[in-house]
Write a protein that holds these residues in place. Structure first.
Motif, PDB file in Angstrom:
ATOM      1  N   GLY A 163       9.569   4.010   4.376  1.00 36.82           N
ATOM      2  CA  GLY A 163       8.855   4.619   5.493  1.00 36.82           C
ATOM      3  C   GLY A 163       9.579   4.451   6.799  1.00 36.82           C
ATOM      4  N   ASN A 164       8.879   4.832   7.864  1.00 39.53           N
ATOM      5  CA  ASN A 164       9.491   4.836   9.189  1.00 39.53           C
ATOM      6  C   ASN A 164       8.794   3.902  10.175  1.00 39.53           C
ATOM      7  OD1 ASN A 164       7.143   6.252   9.497  1.00 39.53           O
ATOM      8  ND2 ASN A 164       8.094   8.182  10.086  1.00 39.53           N
ATOM      9  N   TRP A 169       3.875   0.624   2.467  1.00 43.53           N
ATOM     10  CA  TRP A 169       3.837  -0.402   3.507  1.00 43.53           C
ATOM     11  C   TRP A 169       3.680  -1.770   2.858  1.00 43.53           C
ATOM     12  CZ3 TRP A 169      -0.154   1.748   7.598  1.00 43.53           C
ATOM     13  CH2 TRP A 169       0.385   2.887   8.209  1.00 43.53           C
ATOM     14  N   SER A 170       4.163  -2.802   3.562  1.00 43.99           N
ATOM     15  CA  SER A 170       4.029  -4.169   3.058  1.00 43.99           C
ATOM     16  C   SER A 170       3.173  -4.997   4.009  1.00 43.99           C
ATOM     17  CB  SER A 170       5.399  -4.824   2.900  1.00 43.99           C
ATOM     18  OG  SER A 170       5.992  -5.047   4.164  1.00 43.99           O
ATOM     19  N   TYR A 171       2.446  -5.918   3.425  1.00 42.09           N
ATOM     20  CA  TYR A 171       1.601  -6.846   4.166  1.00 42.09           C
ATOM     21  C   TYR A 171       1.791  -8.234   3.575  1.00 42.09           C
ATOM     22  CZ  TYR A 171      -0.991  -2.741   5.829  1.00 42.09           C
ATOM     23  OH  TYR A 171      -1.346  -1.555   6.399  1.00 42.09           O
ATOM     24  N   VAL A 208       0.869  -1.178   0.000  1.00 46.88           N
ATOM     25  CA  VAL A 208       0.000   0.000   0.000  1.00 46.88           C
ATOM     26  C   VAL A 208       0.902   1.223   0.000  1.00 46.88           C
ATOM     27  CG1 VAL A 208      -1.803   1.269   1.223  1.00 46.88           C
ATOM     28  CG2 VAL A 208      -1.795  -1.236   1.278  1.00 46.88           C
ATOM     29  N   ALA A 209       0.722   2.072  -1.011  1.00 45.88           N
ATOM     30  CA  ALA A 209       1.549   3.271  -1.150  1.00 45.88           C
ATOM     31  C   ALA A 209       0.690   4.516  -1.040  1.00 45.88           C
ATOM     32  CB  ALA A 209       2.268   3.259  -2.493  1.00 45.88           C
ATOM     33  N   ALA A 250       2.597   4.593  12.639  1.00 48.33           N
ATOM     34  CA  ALA A 250       1.170   4.320  12.409  1.00 48.33           C
ATOM     35  C   ALA A 250       0.534   5.242  11.383  1.00 48.33           C
ATOM     36  CB  ALA A 250       0.409   4.426  13.730  1.00 48.33           C
ATOM     37  N   THR A 251       1.312   6.112  10.738  1.00 50.12           N
ATOM     38  CA  THR A 251       0.755   6.974   9.698  1.00 50.12           C
ATOM     39  C   THR A 251       1.460   6.684   8.381  1.00 50.12           C
ATOM     40  OG1 THR A 251       2.266   8.783  10.250  1.00 50.12           O
ATOM     41  CG2 THR A 251       0.085   8.834  11.269  1.00 50.12           C
ATOM     42  N   LEU A 252       0.663   6.601   7.316  1.00 55.40           N
ATOM     43  CA  LEU A 252       1.200   6.369   5.978  1.00 55.40           C
ATOM     44  C   LEU A 252       1.517   7.730   5.378  1.00 55.40           C
ATOM     45  CD1 LEU A 252       1.915   4.304   3.794  1.00 55.40           C
ATOM     46  CD2 LEU A 252      -0.459   4.400   3.015  1.00 55.40           C
TER      47      LEU A 252
END
Length: 178
Positions: free
Chosen positions: A133-134, A145-147, A102-103, A137-139
């Motif tokens: 990212g870091n 992010w990877s899942y 998710v980008a 909890a915020t995109l």
């Protein structure tokens, strides 16, 4: 921005250090828009309000403002790839492994990001380390992010030939408050 106010040539006048009757001086200044200003929608009203003040020893202050609209463009993009041992689902109980990314493709920080997938095994959607990212909890803008998730192939899916078309379709969805 600090230090950005610069006096230019007089709009009308003789470019000396005295603002004489009938003269108009011109100044320029800049402001660098911050992510916090975009995220807060300019403090909530959709505008970045900026007030300039002029003063002299002989007068009181005079102010004028220039408002700039904020254009929040929240956006995200989800991608999903599947892999299974042997390349095809041909036995009940086989695991299909999914990699989901998710980008944040917009200009606004995204909060409470969720990824859902009705065909993923219950509890199998797990967020991994951020690709970019870091790991908070915020995109943030530009983060990815990877899942990971799994699906256990059922006998009914094999028997129905994936619903008749030979494929097990599985769609993941990403969402945020914004």
């Amino acid at each position: 921005d600090a230090g950005s106010i610069v006096r230019g040539l007089d709009v009308s006048g003789d470019n000396d250090a005295l603002l004489e009757v009938g003269e108009t001086w011109g100044y320029t200044a800049t402001h660098t828009v911050t992510q916090a200003e975009i995220d807060s929608n300019g403090g909530g009203d959709g505008l970045l309000e900026n007030t300039a003040t002029a003063d002299s020893e002989e007068t009181g202050e005079d102010t004028d403002n220039a408002d700039v609209p904020v254009d929040r463009l929240p956006s995200l993009n989800i991608t999903k790839d599947a892999s299974i041992a042997g390349g095809t689902a041909d036995a009940a109980g086989e695991l299909i492994n999914y990699v989901i990314t998710v980008a944040n493709t917009g200009n606004t920080t995204l909060t409470d990001v969720t990824v859902t997938d009705p065909y993923a095994d219950a509890g199998s959607i797990v967020r991994g380390a951020d690709i970019v990212g870091n790991n908070d909890a915020t995109l943030d803008v530009g983060e990815t992010w990877s899942y990971a998730a799994t699906h256990t192939v059922t006998q009914a899916e094999i028997d129905s030939n994936g619903g008749g078309d030979g494929n097990l379709e599985n769609t993941a969805t990403a969402d945020s408050n914004e």
